[in-house]
Motif scaffolding. Structure first.
Motif, PDB file in Angstrom:
ATOM      1  N   LEU A 132       0.871  -1.091   0.051  1.00 13.37           N
ATOM      2  CA  LEU A 132       0.047  -0.077   0.090  1.00 13.37           C
ATOM      3  C   LEU A 132       1.101   1.337   0.138  1.00 13.37           C
ATOM      4  CD1 LEU A 132      -3.116  -0.056   0.412  1.00 13.37           C
ATOM      5  CD2 LEU A 132      -2.694   0.477   2.870  1.00 13.37           C
ATOM      6  N   LEU A 133       0.762   2.127  -0.941  1.00 11.97           N
ATOM      7  CA  LEU A 133       1.588   3.239  -1.234  1.00 11.97           C
ATOM      8  C   LEU A 133       0.644   4.712  -0.804  1.00 11.97           C
ATOM      9  CD1 LEU A 133       4.638   3.054  -2.201  1.00 11.97           C
ATOM     10  CD2 LEU A 133       3.626   4.212  -4.108  1.00 11.97           C
ATOM     11  N   VAL A 140       6.235   9.692   0.708  1.00 10.56           N
ATOM     12  CA  VAL A 140       5.412   8.711   0.065  1.00 10.56           C
ATOM     13  C   VAL A 140       6.081   7.456   0.883  1.00 10.56           C
ATOM     14  CG1 VAL A 140       5.182   7.548  -1.950  1.00 10.56           C
ATOM     15  CG2 VAL A 140       5.713   9.825  -2.028  1.00 10.56           C
ATOM     16  N   VAL A 141       5.142   6.699   1.560  1.00  9.20           N
ATOM     17  CA  VAL A 141       5.325   5.800   2.472  1.00  9.20           C
ATOM     18  C   VAL A 141       4.749   4.413   2.094  1.00  9.20           C
ATOM     19  CG1 VAL A 141       5.263   4.961   4.896  1.00  9.20           C
ATOM     20  CG2 VAL A 141       5.247   7.400   4.387  1.00  9.20           C
ATOM     21  N   ALA A 142       5.768   3.488   1.591  1.00  9.53           N
ATOM     22  CA  ALA A 142       5.095   1.910   1.286  1.00  9.53           C
ATOM     23  C   ALA A 142       5.039   1.121   2.620  1.00  9.53           C
ATOM     24  CB  ALA A 142       6.321   1.407   0.325  1.00  9.53           C
ATOM     25  N   PHE A 143       3.695   0.629   2.546  1.00 15.39           N
ATOM     26  CA  PHE A 143       3.579  -0.448   3.776  1.00 15.39           C
ATOM     27  C   PHE A 143       3.278  -1.814   3.034  1.00 15.39           C
ATOM     28  CE2 PHE A 143       1.765   3.579   5.102  1.00 15.39           C
ATOM     29  CZ  PHE A 143       2.552   3.758   6.278  1.00 15.39           C
ATOM     30  N   PRO A 144       4.173  -2.750   3.184  1.00 18.09           N
ATOM     31  CA  PRO A 144       3.949  -4.192   2.716  1.00 18.09           C
ATOM     32  C   PRO A 144       2.918  -4.786   3.597  1.00 18.09           C
ATOM     33  CG  PRO A 144       6.308  -3.720   3.568  1.00 18.09           C
ATOM     34  CD  PRO A 144       5.364  -2.368   4.087  1.00 18.09           C
ATOM     35  N   LYS A 145       2.115  -5.532   2.675  1.00 20.17           N
ATOM     36  CA  LYS A 145       1.164  -6.551   3.431  1.00 20.17           C
ATOM     37  C   LYS A 145       1.525  -7.650   4.012  1.00 20.17           C
ATOM     38  CE  LYS A 145      -2.124  -4.200   0.086  1.00 20.17           C
ATOM     39  NZ  LYS A 145      -3.054  -4.708  -1.095  1.00 20.17           N
ATOM     40  N   LEU A 150       7.256  -3.450   8.361  1.00 25.89           N
ATOM     41  CA  LEU A 150       5.783  -2.579   8.611  1.00 25.89           C
ATOM     42  C   LEU A 150       6.109  -1.708   7.700  1.00 25.89           C
ATOM     43  CD1 LEU A 150       5.658  -4.295  11.206  1.00 25.89           C
ATOM     44  CD2 LEU A 150       4.688  -2.535  12.407  1.00 25.89           C
ATOM     45  N   ILE A 151       6.956  -0.801   7.608  1.00 25.65           N
ATOM     46  CA  ILE A 151       7.040   0.236   6.381  1.00 25.65           C
ATOM     47  C   ILE A 151       8.462  -0.131   5.641  1.00 25.65           C
ATOM     48  CG2 ILE A 151       8.146   2.632   6.230  1.00 25.65           C
ATOM     49  CD1 ILE A 151       6.553   3.158   8.374  1.00 25.65           C
ATOM     50  N   THR A 161      14.864   8.471  -0.625  1.00 25.54           N
ATOM     51  CA  THR A 161      14.466   7.466   0.028  1.00 25.54           C
ATOM     52  C   THR A 161      15.422   7.864   1.420  1.00 25.54           C
ATOM     53  OG1 THR A 161      14.215   5.652  -1.471  1.00 25.54           O
ATOM     54  CG2 THR A 161      14.528   5.014   0.482  1.00 25.54           C
ATOM     55  N   ILE A 162      14.702   8.243   2.251  1.00 21.71           N
ATOM     56  CA  ILE A 162      15.212   8.592   3.817  1.00 21.71           C
ATOM     57  C   ILE A 162      15.011   7.364   4.913  1.00 21.71           C
ATOM     58  CG2 ILE A 162      15.336  11.111   3.186  1.00 21.71           C
ATOM     59  CD1 ILE A 162      12.519  10.147   5.121  1.00 21.71           C
ATOM     60  N   GLY A 163      14.065   6.614   4.553  1.00 18.33           N
ATOM     61  CA  GLY A 163      14.353   5.614   5.854  1.00 18.33           C
ATOM     62  C   GLY A 163      13.662   4.292   5.006  1.00 18.33           C
ATOM     63  N   LYS A 164      14.114   2.955   5.440  1.00 19.25           N
ATOM     64  CA  LYS A 164      13.683   1.611   4.743  1.00 19.25           C
ATOM     65  C   LYS A 164      13.562   0.577   5.908  1.00 19.25           C
ATOM     66  CE  LYS A 164      16.655   0.239   1.629  1.00 19.25           C
ATOM     67  NZ  LYS A 164      17.908   0.016   0.747  1.00 19.25           N
ATOM     68  N   ASN A 165      12.929  -0.345   5.665  1.00 25.58           N
ATOM     69  CA  ASN A 165      12.740  -1.637   6.473  1.00 25.58           C
ATOM     70  C   ASN A 165      12.542  -1.224   7.920  1.00 25.58           C
ATOM     71  OD1 ASN A 165      13.230  -4.133   6.663  1.00 25.58           O
ATOM     72  ND2 ASN A 165      15.449  -4.185   6.993  1.00 25.58           N
TER      73      ASN A 165
END
Ligand SMILES: *[C@@H]1O[C@H](CO)[C@@H](O)[C@H](O)[C@H]1NC(C)=O
Ligand SMILES: *[C@@H]1O[C@H](CO)[C@@H](O)[C@H](O)[C@H]1NC(C)=O
Ligand SMILES: *[C@@H]1O[C@H](CO)[C@@H](O)[C@H](O)[C@H]1NC(C)=O
Ligand SMILES: *[C@@H]1O[C@H](CO)[C@@H](O)[C@H](O)[C@H]1NC(C)=O
Ligand SMILES: *[C@@H]1O[C@H](CO)[C@@H](O)[C@H](O)[C@H]1NC(C)=O
Ligand SMILES: *[C@@H]1O[C@H](CO)[C@@H](O)[C@H](O)[C@H]1NC(C)=O
Ligand SMILES: CC(=O)N[C@H]1CO[C@H](CO)[C@@H](O)[C@@H]1O
Length: 920
Positions: A132-133, A140-145, A150-151, A161-165
């Protein structure tokens, strides 16, 4: 900002707002925040005013600049008019001092115009099969299902990209080495997602709810079941660079073998392509202070790279080109150490330590620490941008810590520890071994001495919870120190918008049991009461600080009774230690807030909601929906009752916050006590031997005050909110209102049989013929039953009159003379204690019957009670400072105060004033 972008709209909106004179003003609880990253709040509406299906809402500033708004209904009156709404405003560069919320019907075309025009600022959600983007316009934050993260990524609007995993982490151990245990297993877990949902309307605010459990790390050779289920809610607002995160865990381990030794949330921060000297570390210190460091520092060296270089590095801006530096520095860069790791540990509410190192395997270097850290850390670069993560109440919920790691590599990380791995493991075992209390007789004998109600197996943390608020901020470049300092403050005191007390009161949607202080009453007696109420609030605020009522589980609670000999609260004496909402201090604090609008009181009451609803209540297992009686450990006492978990204590916060979703879940979960009552018989130890009772869902033997009232509050909120079980909840309340008055002595019966499938009551097993039993307990009336029944009467306009009359009769007779009781019931009541606390029942009867003599009786009861659990005008009403070798640290004490007395005095004073006015 909407206003500057849409000049043409101002006129239209002005028309809409001036047409409806019903605009409601909300203002900031504290002073306006420096940054508005979006906020949610709630508003009540009078019955019959706004039809739920034909009302829309708009927002504007005081002088009619339009403000982007999303609205939803959180409660309905039975006539389908709106009772409560939740509203979210978008992030904005302009922060107004106050806002106007205007309800209007469908005829007003301006509203759809407004809606269309402001769409440019709306959130976009892209839903793909695995992610879910969510795009707020700033992030812009990506939330995996599924999976562990969690992000999966946080990007800025410019695409960095300033944050991952972003994942949760848990460390645990199976024993305590210090106790000489051997073969201890140490485990590392990561989050595993079970499901993810997103709010239906996600235009101004999107809410992503992720549920899952902690799962053994893939590299582990140990075996451990998945445990510690979590619910993490991410709130994103249009035009906002912040992600408000509400993190909840439920303890479902074994107290003797599952010791949490670290609980946190971790993000990776990409740093490739950033020079080490352009990478920045910021860690919040004390009162807005900030550690300013560059991973490779160019200040303080033997050789000066140049003033502009030093100043830019300190400020966090891009350094002038290396060719402009003093060559001695430029050529010697490889000899300047890069600091890879930073660690702040807050192991008590009084102090934190800070250190850093160049890499694993090299010694840490101590950085001066301080007292109470702000709980925010930033890692990033002047060109690549960065991420800040902050924990609300960081030092108040110690032991906590912050780790920045691998800052000198291509990918750094920030870990926010809600439970610090540097602390001793979290020990939730019982604090004593049972003391041989293996029979009810021995347990009752122990209760006589320490006031602790012990029973093996009941002293369990299995099913308690804790919720924390985390703020994640994303930046295109390293932000100014002042900005991070302001955001630290906002993370600890999240901005709240609230309506004026007079408006809240006028709607009658949040109880008629309080009113705003009457400054023109001219009565000295009322003025004294107001002074005393203020004294009590100040007293508890200061005690929380002086006695350090802080810590991972403890923050939000207060203590029950005082030990004058030791000059300390009885923190170690059975039932006298943690208060767990005994006799409703919650209702005192909330009604005091409602009548005054005082920010400090809101914060006091809010922390209590977050504590009581989570730690003092159960969310899993046989006790789900029940709470625990006061004790040395919040979960230790064997009396598990809904009088502690009752939603009447959470209602104000729930609605005023615009329907805080976690609190909403907790309120709904209290419906589960219908099942818990079958498994837990509250009076198992004290029932007369001749009385046969086998718990049955169709015939639960309950007390109307300590058992039913909490369930009734859950039913009422479910009905108002139109939750999944609202029709059933309503029908059960209706059935109770029909059947309860059929008991010969109605409320004076005290305990009777409740059919949890229908809501019907029938006579107790001691009186199957309904000849009239009498069981009076001072506890029945002091856990929110008056407040719940009054809410019910007000909500349910057609409530059968015999039910209301029966309740008024109870209110009248509890404090009536023995002669009157004798004349009405054939006996005088044995238990008439907590007279001051029950004066509000008398005042309620006076209000409902219009009987002035009764009003005088209420104040007489309030002012002349001389028992243990009361406060009188003759009490000192001041604290005394105790110092020297009598105490550990200097404190102010008031040994004449118990929390029982303070809670009853406070709530009764407020309700008596509201029901019948001041003493004549
Ligand atoms: C709105 O609610 C009213 C009152 O319940 C009802 O009479 C009316 O039919 C509803 N209108 C719509 C459009 O649903
Ligand atoms: C999500 O998963 C949890 C278990 O982790 C479960 O209790 C809950 O009912 C699920 N919710 C939905 C909406 O599927
Ligand atoms: C650093 O910030 C200070 C204060 O805002 C300012 O005066 C100075 O010019 C800045 N230095 C650089 C190099 O940007
Ligand atoms: C305030 O007190 C005065 C004097 O007792 C009374 O006349 C007045 O009605 C009260 N006002 C309110 C709002 O209760
Ligand atoms: C829950 O209740 C059942 C039925 O009374 C009982 O058998 C079981 O032991 C209880 N479980 C716990 C964990 O107390
Ligand atoms: C209840 O009523 C029965 C029958 O009238 C009587 O025997 C019993 O003592 C009463 N119990 C209480 C607690 O009043
Ligand atoms: C429901 C509502 O507020 N409708 C308003 C729409 O605007 C007109 C004036 O243009 C008002 O009279 C209505 O009350």
């Amino acid at each position: 900002m909407v206003s500057s972008a849409l000049p043409g709209l101002v006129a239209l909106v002005a028309l809409a707002t001036s047409a409806a004179s019903d605009a409601v003003k909300v203002k900031w609880l504290e002073s306006p925040p420096e940054y508005n990253n979006g906020v949610t709040f709630g508003l009540p509406w009078a019955r019959g005013q706004y039809p739920a299906n034909r009302t829309t809402f708009t927002a504007s500033s005081a002088n009619d600049d339009p403000v982007q708004l999303q609205s939803w209904i959180t409660a309905y009156w039975p006539d389908d008019s709106i009772k409560w709404t939740g509203h979210a405003i978008a992030g904005s560069e302009t922060v107004y001092d106050s806002y106007k919320i205007t309800p209007s019907g469908p005829g007003n075309a301006t509203l759809s115009n407004l809606r269309r025009q402001t769409k440019a600022n709306e959130i976009t959600v892209t839903d793909s099969s695995d992610t879910l983007l969510v795009d707020t316009g700033k992030l812009v934050v990506a939330f995996p299902k599924a999976g562990n993260a969690l992000i999966s990524s946080i990007k800025t609007a410019s695409g960095k990209t300033i944050g991952k995993n972003g994942r949760l982490i848990l460390k645990s151990q199976s024993g305590i080495a210090e106790e000489g245990q051997s073969g201890i297993e140490y485990n590392d877990f990561v989050s595993k997602i079970s499901n993810l949902t997103i709010s239906k309307d996600s235009t101004t605010r999107a809410l992503i709810t992720v549920q899952g459990i902690h799962h053994l790390d893939g590299n582990s050779s140990n075996a451990h079941v998945d445990w510690l289920p979590f619910t993490v809610r991410f709130y994103l607002y249009a035009n906002s660079e912040a992600i408000r995160t509400v993190h909840t865990i439920i303890y479902d381990g074994h107290a003797k073998s599952d010791f949490i030794s670290g609980l946190g949330i971790k993000f990776d921060v990409p740093l490739t392509d950033e020079e080490l000297y352009n990478r920045h570390v910021r860690i919040a210190g004390v009162d807005g202070g900030l550690l300013h460091e560059a991973v490779q520092g160019l200040t303080g060296l033997r050789r000066d790279p140049g003033k502009d270089v030093r100043s830019a590095q300190f400020n966090g801006t891009v350094l002038p080109d290396k060719s402009t530096w003093d060559t001695k520095v430029a050529n010697g860069l490889q000899y300047i150490p890069a600091w890879n790791d930073y660690r702040l540990t807050q192991l008590s509410s009084d102090g934190f330590n800070l250190k850093k190192r160049t890499k694993v395997g090299q010694s840490w270097v101590k950085i001066p620490g301080g007292t109470r850290a702000g709980g925010l850390a930033y890692l990033g670069g002047a060109t690549v941008g960065g991420l800040a993560v902050g924990l609300r109440d960081f030092w108040k919920k110690y032991p906590t810590s912050l780790d920045i790691a691998n800052a000198a590599t291509d990918e750094g990380s920030i870990t926010l520890w809600l439970y610090s791995p540097s602390a001793e493991p979290l020990d939730v075992r019982p604090y004593h071994d049972g003391l041989g209390e293996d029979t009810y007789a021995k347990q009752l004998a122990a209760l006589e001495v320490t006031y602790e109600d012990f029973e093996d197996g009941y002293n369990t943390p299995y099913g308690i919870g804790r919720t924390n608020e985390i703020f994640i901020y994303g930046f295109d470049s390293t932000p100014s120190a002042d900005k991070l300092s302001a955001l630290t403050k906002q993370s600890n005191t999240p901005p709240v918008l609230i309506a004026e007390p007079e408006y809240l009161h006028s709607t009658k949607a949040i109880g008629i049991n309080w009113n705003t202080p009457n400054s023109t009453s001219g009565s000295a007696a009322v003025a004294t009461i107001e002074t005393h109420l203020n004294f009590l609030i100040d007293f508890y605020e200061k005690q929380i600080e002086q006695r350090r009522f802080y810590g991972f589980w403890d923050y939000g609670d207060i203590q029950h009774s005082y030990d004058a000999d030791r000059h300390t609260w009885r923190y170690d004496i059975g039932g006298y230690a943690w208060d767990n909402s005994e006799l409703s201090p919650d209702l005192f604090f909330w009604t005091y807030f409602l009548r005054t609008g005082r920010a400090d009181v809101y914060r006091l009451a809010e922390a209590q909601v977050r504590h009581g609803a989570e730690v003092d209540s159960y969310h899993l297992g046989n006790f789900t929906g029940l709470g625990t009686r006061h004790g040395v450990q919040h979960w230790g006492d064997s009396a598990k009752q809904v009088r502690i978990s009752t939603p009447v204590y959470r209602k104000s916060f729930y609605y005023l916050s615009g329907g805080d979703e976690r609190t909403g879940d907790l309120i709904h979960a209290v419906l589960e006590v219908e099942k818990a009552y079958v498994l837990v018989d509250a009076r198992r130890k004290v029932r007369k031997p001749g009385v046969v009772y086998v718990p049955d869902p169709k015939a639960l033997y309950l007390n109307f005050g300590t058992d039913w009232a909490g369930l009734a509050s859950a039913y009422l909120l479910e009905w108002e909110r139109r939750g999944p079980r609202w029709e059933e909840a309503r029908d059960k309340l209706v059935k109770t209102a029909e059947t309860y008055p059929l008991l010969k002595n109605a409320f004076v019966t005290g305990e009777a049989l409740y059919n949890s499938q229908t809501g019907a009551w029938s006579p107790p097993p001691t009186d199957p013929g309904n000849n009239g039993n009498i069981t009076i307990s001072h506890l029945s009336g002091v856990f929110g039953v008056l407040e719940t029944i009054d809410d019910l009467i007000h909500h349910y306009a057609d409530i059968p009159k015999p039910f209301v009359d029966a309740w008024i009769e109870y209110c009248y007779y509890y404090g009536a003379t023995p002669e009157e009781q004798q004349a009405r019931y054939g006996v005088a009541f044995a238990d008439r204690s907590l007279k001051q606390g029950h004066s509000r029942l008398t005042a309620y009867a006076a209000l409902k019957t219009g009987n002035a003599t009764l009003a005088a009786r209420a104040w007489n009861e309030f002012l002349t009670d001389s028992s243990l659990d009361e406060l009188s005008p003759d009490d000192p009403w001041k604290t005394e400072r105790i110092g020297g070798s009598d105490v550990l640290v200097e404190i102010d004490e008031a040994p004449w105060i118990s929390t029982n007395a303070a809670a009853l005095y406070g709530l009764s004073a407020i309700e008596n004033l509201a029901f019948v006015g001041g003493p004549k």
